[in-house]
Scaffold this active site. Structure first.
Site, PDB file in Angstrom:
ATOM      1  N   ASP A   1      -4.612  18.767 -15.891  1.00 43.38           N
ATOM      2  CA  ASP A   1      -4.991  17.414 -16.285  1.00 43.38           C
ATOM      3  C   ASP A   1      -4.568  17.261 -17.749  1.00 43.38           C
ATOM      4  OD1 ASP A   1      -6.262  15.091 -17.161  1.00 43.38           O
ATOM      5  OD2 ASP A   1      -7.916  15.320 -15.749  1.00 43.38           O
TER       6      ASP A   1
ATOM      7  N   ARG B   1       0.846  -1.203   0.000  1.00 45.73           N
ATOM      8  CA  ARG B   1       0.000   0.000   0.000  1.00 45.73           C
ATOM      9  C   ARG B   1       0.877   1.247   0.000  1.00 45.73           C
ATOM     10  NH1 ARG B   1      -1.865   1.959   4.541  1.00 45.73           N
ATOM     11  NH2 ARG B   1      -2.408  -0.049   5.458  1.00 45.73           N
TER      12      ARG B   1
ATOM     13  N   TYR C   1     -13.505  16.721 -17.106  1.00 42.31           N
ATOM     14  CA  TYR C   1     -13.965  15.348 -16.972  1.00 42.31           C
ATOM     15  C   TYR C   1     -15.098  15.305 -15.935  1.00 42.31           C
ATOM     16  CZ  TYR C   1     -13.871  10.375 -16.147  1.00 42.31           C
ATOM     17  OH  TYR C   1     -14.220   9.073 -16.022  1.00 42.31           O
TER      18      TYR C   1
ATOM     19  N   LYS D   1      -5.967   6.104 -20.104  1.00 41.03           N
ATOM     20  CA  LYS D   1      -6.194   6.547 -21.468  1.00 41.03           C
ATOM     21  C   LYS D   1      -4.948   6.272 -22.318  1.00 41.03           C
ATOM     22  CE  LYS D   1      -9.953   7.709 -19.459  1.00 41.03           C
ATOM     23  NZ  LYS D   1     -10.246   9.019 -18.910  1.00 41.03           N
TER      24      LYS D   1
HETATM   25  C1  LIG Z   1     -10.781   9.468 -17.725  1.00 43.77           C
HETATM   26  C2  LIG Z   1     -10.343  10.777 -17.226  1.00 43.77           C
HETATM   27  C3  LIG Z   1     -10.138  10.992 -15.857  1.00 43.77           C
HETATM   28  C4  LIG Z   1     -10.419   9.931 -14.809  1.00 43.77           C
HETATM   29  O1  LIG Z   1      -9.577   8.850 -14.931  1.00 43.77           O
HETATM   30  P1  LIG Z   1      -9.970   7.351 -14.467  1.00 43.77           P
HETATM   31  O2  LIG Z   1      -8.715   6.591 -14.735  1.00 43.77           O
HETATM   32  O3  LIG Z   1     -11.130   6.920 -15.285  1.00 43.77           O
HETATM   33  O4  LIG Z   1     -10.307   7.432 -13.015  1.00 43.77           O
HETATM   34  C5  LIG Z   1      -9.680  12.237 -15.474  1.00 43.77           C
HETATM   35  N1  LIG Z   1      -9.441  13.219 -16.370  1.00 43.77           N
HETATM   36  C6  LIG Z   1      -9.644  13.033 -17.691  1.00 43.77           C
HETATM   37  C7  LIG Z   1      -9.366  14.146 -18.622  1.00 43.77           C
HETATM   38  C8  LIG Z   1     -10.104  11.818 -18.169  1.00 43.77           C
HETATM   39  O5  LIG Z   1     -10.310  11.654 -19.478  1.00 43.77           O
END
Ligand SMILES: *Cc1c(COP(=O)(O)O)cnc(C)c1O
Length: 392
Positions: free
Chosen positions: A179, A52, A105, A204
């Site tokens: 982000d 962890r 998001y 992604k």
């Molecule tokens: C998918 C996404 C997230 C969240 O990510 P997860 O891995 O699904 O928790 C955050 N920001 C953006 C821009 C995303 O496309």
């Protein structure tokens, strides 16, 4: 746009922070699928005690992702949302205020509005593409500005350097987080543009193969990094060894994939733009894109995601999405498979409809994550689905 990716990042993605396993010579970092690590004596360990807190496979991914941005090892998390939640828990206290891009998001909106608000943290959703609006939204209690550029799903850009300059000018202790999920460090490096942190859903493009979920934060601020690791260990949000291994394998081909995703997406965007049923296409490298100039200076290319609207509105869009065959109707983006999404009913369904409408996430908007299939095949699929959408 000729060179799409910075040359040195191609090699760093494959070798950065990685060495063959010293005990076996295995060229890939082994999956250290172990909860605990035996200690030589009380108070003496090899840097790992309990998964962890830290795990060697996860640590390899963290070194690799850090190297992509000339930064110390990243902090990796079980999901992108775990990364964003950890960031908030690490830097915010009761009474603090966050400024967030108005198009973000959907999960980020949920986190701030439906969870953190209960802990006395307030958030303003601001058009961060306009630095005057950001400056006007600043409060004494503002501690974090979280921007998404390009934003999910409209692709709206924020001038990262301009926002960093606002923070410097007002001289406030505010973290600027970007982000960077849509572009990855291959196509945009927020830390070089003045941000304190780059935040990723590695789910992604970084993993890129629709195999797992994950998140990462990259920063050069060592104290903040310590705090993020402390929060992750305390709340229990770390990445697991197998998911880290899959993500690391994906990361090695990230530069080459981003290059092809961008090429494919630009090709499809241009084709869509010419189609009589398509009313508007949003893609940063299209000359018609409202922030084309900013895209040319801030990012190395347009990335793999585009959005479009049809003259026939939501009804036509739904028909299109229900009739694609090669392209899959699915949430997620950034994988080798092309994926199509209806943000208003899928990824952004929890965002209040008035808020969606005000920010261009119209009910007819379609998001397409352009995969690595041959563009002729993607076009053929769109063509037949559009013909149905047009009632032909
Ligand atoms: C998918 C996404 C997230 C969240 O990510 P997860 O891995 O699904 O928790 C955050 N920001 C953006 C821009 C995303 O496309």
């Amino acid at each position: 746009m000729s060179t799409i990716v910075a040359p040195d990042i191609v090699t760093r993605a494959i070798h950065g922070g990685l060495t063959p396993d010293p005990t076996t010579g295995a060229i890939l970092t082994p999956i250290h699928q172990s909860t605990t690590f035996v200690q030589e004596a009380v108070g003496s360990d090899k840097g790992f005690t309990y998964s962890r807190a830290a795990n060697p496979t996860v640590a390899a991914l963290e070194r690799n992702l850090g190297r992509l941005e000339d930064a110390p090892p990243a902090a990796c998390f079980s999901t992108g949302m775990a990364a964003i939640a950890s960031l908030c828990l690490a830097v915010l206290q009761r009474g603090d205020h966050v400024i967030v891009s108005d198009v973000v998001y959907g999960g980020t909106v949920r986190l701030l509005q439906d969870v953190l608000q209960n802990f006395g943290v307030s958030a303003s959703f601001v058009d961060t593409s306009d630095e005057a609006s950001v400056e006007a939204a600043l409060r004494e209690e503002t501690r974090l500005i979280l921007i998404e550029s390009p934003a999910n799903p409209t692709l709206k850009l924020t001038d990262i350097r301009a926002i960093a300059d606002v923070i410097t000018r007002v001289g406030a202790a505010i973290y600027l987080a970007v982000d960077n999920t849509f572009l990855t460090p291959v196509l945009q490096r927020p830390l070089e543009l003045g941000a304190d942190l780059s935040v990723y859903s590695t789910t992604k493009f970084i993993e890129g193969h629709n195999s797992t979920v994950g998140g990462a934060i990259v920063t050069r601020d060592k104290e903040l990094l310590e705090r993020l690791r402390f929060v992750s260990k305390t709340v229990g949000l770390p990445q697991s060894p197998f998911e880290a291994w899959l993500t690391l394998r994906g990361a090695k081909t990230l530069p080459i994939r981003m290059q092809q995703h961008s090429k494919n997406a630009l090709h499809i965007a241009r084709w869509l733009q010419e189609h009589p049923l398509v009313s508007q296409v949003f893609y940063p490298d299209l000359e018609s894109f409202a922030q084309y100039e900013l895209a040319q200076t801030q990012q190395d290319s347009g990335g793999g995601v585009l959005a479009f609207d049809l003259h026939g509105g939501e009804q036509a869009g739904v028909t299109l999405m229900n009739n694609v065959k090669l392209i899959s109707l699915a949430e997620n983006l950034g994988a080798v498979e092309s994926l199509i999404t209806h943000p208003a009913s899928m990824t952004h369904a929890d965002v209040p409809s008035t808020q969606r409408a005000a920010t261009g996430v119209t009910d007819g908007l379609i998001r397409l994550s352009v995969g690595l299939e041959h563009t002729d095949d993607i076009i053929a699929d769109l063509e037949q689905a559009l013909a149905r959408a047009g009632g032909l």
